[in-house]
Design an enzyme around this catalytic site. Structure first.
Site, PDB file in Angstrom:
ATOM      1  N   GLU A  29      60.603  84.500  55.996  1.00  0.00           N
ATOM      2  CA  GLU A  29      61.481  83.349  55.868  1.00  0.00           C
ATOM      3  C   GLU A  29      62.579  83.889  54.732  1.00  0.00           C
ATOM      4  O   GLU A  29      62.362  84.254  53.688  1.00  0.00           O
ATOM      5  CB  GLU A  29      60.550  82.196  54.723  1.00  0.00           C
ATOM      6  CG  GLU A  29      59.440  81.720  55.814  1.00  0.00           C
ATOM      7  CD  GLU A  29      58.272  81.090  55.119  1.00  0.00           C
ATOM      8  OE1 GLU A  29      58.145  80.987  53.914  1.00  0.00           O
ATOM      9  OE2 GLU A  29      57.283  80.936  55.946  1.00  0.00           O
ATOM     10  N   GLU A  70      53.867  80.188  59.150  1.00  0.00           N
ATOM     11  CA  GLU A  70      53.119  81.561  59.004  1.00  0.00           C
ATOM     12  C   GLU A  70      52.125  81.900  60.204  1.00  0.00           C
ATOM     13  O   GLU A  70      52.308  83.357  60.582  1.00  0.00           O
ATOM     14  CB  GLU A  70      52.467  81.598  57.462  1.00  0.00           C
ATOM     15  CG  GLU A  70      53.081  81.542  56.283  1.00  0.00           C
ATOM     16  CD  GLU A  70      53.702  80.177  56.093  1.00  0.00           C
ATOM     17  OE1 GLU A  70      53.344  79.265  56.767  1.00  0.00           O
ATOM     18  OE2 GLU A  70      54.322  80.047  55.007  1.00  0.00           O
ATOM     19  N   PHE A  93      54.265  83.881  49.578  1.00  0.00           N
ATOM     20  CA  PHE A  93      52.789  83.968  48.693  1.00  0.00           C
ATOM     21  C   PHE A  93      51.726  84.204  49.428  1.00  0.00           C
ATOM     22  O   PHE A  93      51.364  83.623  50.364  1.00  0.00           O
ATOM     23  CB  PHE A  93      52.870  82.566  47.985  1.00  0.00           C
ATOM     24  CG  PHE A  93      54.148  82.402  47.037  1.00  0.00           C
ATOM     25  CD1 PHE A  93      53.836  83.125  45.991  1.00  0.00           C
ATOM     26  CD2 PHE A  93      55.042  81.719  47.681  1.00  0.00           C
ATOM     27  CE1 PHE A  93      55.059  82.934  44.850  1.00  0.00           C
ATOM     28  CE2 PHE A  93      56.066  81.465  46.363  1.00  0.00           C
ATOM     29  CZ  PHE A  93      56.138  82.130  45.229  1.00  0.00           C
ATOM     30  N   ASP A  95      48.876  83.213  48.812  1.00  0.00           N
ATOM     31  CA  ASP A  95      48.196  81.839  48.747  1.00  0.00           C
ATOM     32  C   ASP A  95      48.441  80.999  50.009  1.00  0.00           C
ATOM     33  O   ASP A  95      47.524  80.355  50.328  1.00  0.00           O
ATOM     34  CB  ASP A  95      48.796  81.166  47.631  1.00  0.00           C
ATOM     35  CG  ASP A  95      48.869  81.865  46.403  1.00  0.00           C
ATOM     36  OD1 ASP A  95      48.045  81.468  45.269  1.00  0.00           O
ATOM     37  OD2 ASP A  95      49.747  82.658  46.413  1.00  0.00           O
ATOM     38  N   PHE A  96      49.427  81.397  50.882  1.00  0.00           N
ATOM     39  CA  PHE A  96      49.823  80.788  52.221  1.00  0.00           C
ATOM     40  C   PHE A  96      48.943  81.445  53.270  1.00  0.00           C
ATOM     41  O   PHE A  96      49.241  80.962  54.187  1.00  0.00           O
ATOM     42  CB  PHE A  96      51.165  80.676  52.404  1.00  0.00           C
ATOM     43  CG  PHE A  96      51.998  79.944  51.179  1.00  0.00           C
ATOM     44  CD1 PHE A  96      51.419  79.370  50.320  1.00  0.00           C
ATOM     45  CD2 PHE A  96      53.342  80.213  51.261  1.00  0.00           C
ATOM     46  CE1 PHE A  96      52.404  78.809  49.053  1.00  0.00           C
ATOM     47  CE2 PHE A  96      54.053  79.892  50.336  1.00  0.00           C
ATOM     48  CZ  PHE A  96      53.555  78.841  49.273  1.00  0.00           C
ATOM     49  N   HIS A 139      50.321  79.330  43.747  1.00  0.00           N
ATOM     50  CA  HIS A 139      51.001  80.381  43.824  1.00  0.00           C
ATOM     51  C   HIS A 139      50.856  81.551  43.100  1.00  0.00           C
ATOM     52  O   HIS A 139      51.840  82.427  42.614  1.00  0.00           O
ATOM     53  CB  HIS A 139      52.816  79.789  43.803  1.00  0.00           C
ATOM     54  CG  HIS A 139      52.952  78.730  44.553  1.00  0.00           C
ATOM     55  ND1 HIS A 139      52.734  77.461  44.215  1.00  0.00           N
ATOM     56  CD2 HIS A 139      53.937  78.655  45.425  1.00  0.00           C
ATOM     57  CE1 HIS A 139      53.410  76.551  45.011  1.00  0.00           C
ATOM     58  NE2 HIS A 139      53.821  77.482  45.837  1.00  0.00           N
TER      59      HIS A 139
END
Lengths: 341, 372
Positions: A29, A70, A93, A95-96, A139
């Site tokens: 991204e 993602e 991140f 986290d994603f 995050h």
């Protein structure tokens, strides 16, 4: 040789591998910046500026902006890898990462095994992790233990700019899927980094300090903290070995066991949540394989089992500190002393 | 009232800006004779001993072990036992004040950087020091070494000569593509360096494999070689401790590499963690592993040297000196016998394979004798 930041070291590794090998491509991204909008070429260089300048050098054919999907682009990276490219995907991140577990766990990690060793999947997922950035609980996580759990993945956690460059080059040259963890508060850390390309082999721990009394094992950002703690306790006459395994998978357990057999004491420092993390994993392996060498109980230094707090004061308390590592080292020393007496 | 002699942080090498007192070898109150080692100083490159500039009593340790200070800072002082404490206090205060002023007015010091020259053989990395119009001295390191090996010798020569310490191909900041693995082929790097700098002639100083390379260059280009100084050169006998080379190439951990490097020195404490880390890092650069393995395989194997330059050396007619540490555990000092006339043969006590690091002043003196 010159001083480079963690960010510049990663940028240089990407640039040099892209120059060396035309099959290396980047995707993520805003890595090209501006989603194709006029006047916004390379506007960002990725969300934290790591890929800045690569677009002008290698063009849009090799620097690919992706939608915020993602599962889509990680799957595309895995497919590109089995069909001959060496994609480096940036997943902002860690986290994603949950939304693309199937692509990583069931596809990328399994291809080599399910196709009888005939497929290789040379992909790298670069991702940010770690607390201390005031980015709150969605995050700030250290999710590398989850990937370490999956056979078929390699997990890399660099602890300095020098390490980041050499380990990323090795990650790109490796034929297996690699998850490469970049701590978001380390990007501006600087040190001497060679201008020439170099690769640091996986599964080969770095002995950051060599001492006699206590073995400290730490990963990523915690390696610098552990070295500071070792230097602090050295003034009190306690000498520590500090081991940076560099990669959680493969893990250089041999070096850790060898060191614990020399020192008899172990402290493991891990910024990840305390249940089923790298500290518990290493502690279990040492307790199982070198129990007779231990002079004191193993100590683990990890955050509490709670989401990373948004309150700055609480976040600072959450992250393992140099003082907590020092205290753990002293605790192993006094426990050993009691037992000896 | 006694004379007071200041002990200051020494400057070992061009690049040294600060150093750490690694250990005091004398306690406060102990007698010290001139030239005796009083402290161990750790730099970013090497640990070395500070020799006392005078005789006296070590009355005050200003910088305890572990302290890091800039070059020139007061670390301790010598005087006689009768000097009153108050006088010592005053001396320390005055010296520190003067040093603080000097530091404040010092333009921020920058260590000299090597230059990467483009040559027909590829990049050649060279560190230069000394007057540009003086006679040139080229310093050639050995297998697995680099221009840093001359960090003590180069400044000792740079007052009189234009010194050029190069990284050989396969080493340091130079190209990792070898022009070949023989000393004759590697000698091309010396010619490429002289050409790139527009130098017709130079005095040559070569260590170990670099000694063989310098000899090969002198044989091929007698007109470009003003003199030859060999330090524990390769190619002058059969025997060599290939165990060292194998251990050096195999070492992956600091501990293992430290053990290997200790073979090089009569005093193993010279090997510092920084030296070890720098070599481990160098070895990871793309192409280094292949280059070093190729050089080792072509020149040394199973306890034997595959190169023989004794006859070549005997055929040279240029000023020649040979320096060898009696405690060399890589190439035995016995090979020095008959290499040069007795007055040009310098066997050094308490020195191993690295005379230029272990006794740089003596090596500089010998070079000065034959280079004029």
């Amino acid at each position: 040789m010159s001083r480079k930041s963690f960010r510049q070291a990663i940028n240089e590794a990407l640039r040099q591998e892209m120059e060396r090998d035309p099959t290396v491509v980047l995707m993520g991204e805003d890595v090209a910046g501006g989603m194709g909008a006029a006047g916004e070429q390379d506007a960002w260089g990725g969300p934290l500026g790591v890929t800045k300048g690569l677009l002008q050098h290698f063009g849009r054919e090799r620097i690919l902006d992706t939608p915020i999907t993602e599962s889509g682009f990680i799957g595309a990276a895995a497919g590109a890898a089995v069909t001959g490219l060496r994609p480096v995907a940036e997943l902002m991140f860690v986290d994603f990462m949950g939304v693309c577990f199937d692509q990583i766990f069931n596809q990328a990690a399994k291809f080599k095994y399910m196709f009888g060793g005939k497929a290789k999947t040379p992909m790298v997922i670069r991702t940010m992790y770690g607390a201390g950035f005031r980015a709150a609980s969605q995050h700030s996580q250290c999710l590398y233990p989850i990937f370490t759990h999956i056979p078929g993945l390699k997990v890399v956690i660099p602890s300095s700019p020098y390490e980041a460059k050499g380990l990323l080059i090795q990650s790109i040259r490796d034929d297996d899927p690699v998850i490469f963890f970049e701590h978001k508060v380390m990007y501006d850390l600087e040190e001497e980094v060679p201008d020439e390309p170099y690769a640091i082999p996986f599964g080969e721990a770095n002995f950051v300090r060599e001492g006699d009394d206590v073995t400290i094992v730490a990963f990523g950002r915690m390696v610098g903290f552990a070295a500071q703690a070792a230097d602090a306790v050295a003034k009190a006459g306690i000498s520590c070995t500090v081991i940076d395994p560099r990669t959680a998978s493969p893990l250089d357990l041999g070096s850790i066991l060898e060191s614990v057999r020399e020192t008899g004491r172990l402290v493991v420092v891990d910024e990840a949540s305390p249940r089923c993390n790298l500290a518990t994993d290493i502690s279990a392996a040492v307790a199982e394989q070198a129990f007779e060498a231990l002079k004191a109980p193993i100590r683990m230094v990890s955050p509490p089992h709670a989401p990373v707090p948004f309150s700055p004061a609480l976040e600072d308390l959450y992250v393992p500190s140099v003082a907590r590592i020092e205290a753990a080292v002293r605790a192993t020393m006094s426990a050993g002393a009691r037992r000896a007496a | 009232m006694g004379d007071i002699t200041a002990l200051v942080m020494p400057k070992f090498g061009l690049a040294m800006l600060e150093g750490k007192v690694a250990a005091w070898l004398k306690a406060e109150g102990e007698q010290v004779s001139a030239g005796e080692e009083v402290a161990e100083i750790e730099t970013s490159k090497i640990t070395a001993a500070l020799e006392s500039p005078a005789a006296g009593t070590l009355r005050r340790i200003v910088a305890p072990a572990g302290e890091t200070l800039p070059v020139g800072a007061l670390i301790g002082l010598l005087t006689d036992a009768a000097t009153p404490e108050a006088e010592i206090d005053a001396f320390v205060a005055a010296a520190q004040e003067r040093f603080a002023e000097a530091m404040a007015s010092r333009v921020s010091e920058v260590a000299p950087e090597p230059t990467r020259l483009d040559t027909p053989l590829g990049t050649i990395n060279v560190l230069e020091a000394g007057p540009a119009d003086a006679a040139a001295v080229v310093l050639v390191h050995g297998f697995g070494g680099g221009l840093d090996n001359f960090l003590f010798l180069q400044p000792a020569l740079a007052g009189r000569y234009r010194t050029l310490a190069l990284d050989l191909p396969g080493h340091g900041g130079s190209t990792k593509t070898l022009p070949g693995t023989s000393p004759e082929a590697m000698a091309g790097a010396i010619g490429a360096l002289l050409d790139a700098r527009g130098l017709e002639r130079a005095h040559l100083v070569g260590h170990s494999l670099g000694g063989a390379i310098a000899t090969a260059f002198a044989a091929a280009h007698p007109g470009r070689s003003a003199s030859l100084t060999l330090i524990s050169p390769a190619g002058m006998g059969e025997e060599i401790n290939t165990g060292y080379i194998t251990a050096f190439l195999a070492a992956r951990r600091p501990k293992a590499l430290t053990a290997a490097l200790e073979t090089l020195f009569a005093d193993p404490s010279l090997v510092s963690r920084e030296m070890v880390d720098a070599i481990l890092r160098f070895r990871r650069l793309d192409g280094v592993e292949a280059a070093l393995s190729a050089l080792a395989a072509a020149n040394f194997a199973e306890g034997r040297q595959k190169i023989a330059l004794r006859a070549t050396l005997a055929g040279l007619s240029l000023p020649l000196a040979v320096i060898w540490g009696r405690e060399d555990r890589v190439i035995p000092a016995a090979q020095a016998e008959g290499l040069a006339p007795p007055e040009r043969l310098h066997l050094l006590d308490h020195v191993g394979h690295m005379a230029h690091l272990e006794q740089s002043a003596e090596v500089a003196r010998v070079i000065g004798e034959i280079a004029g």
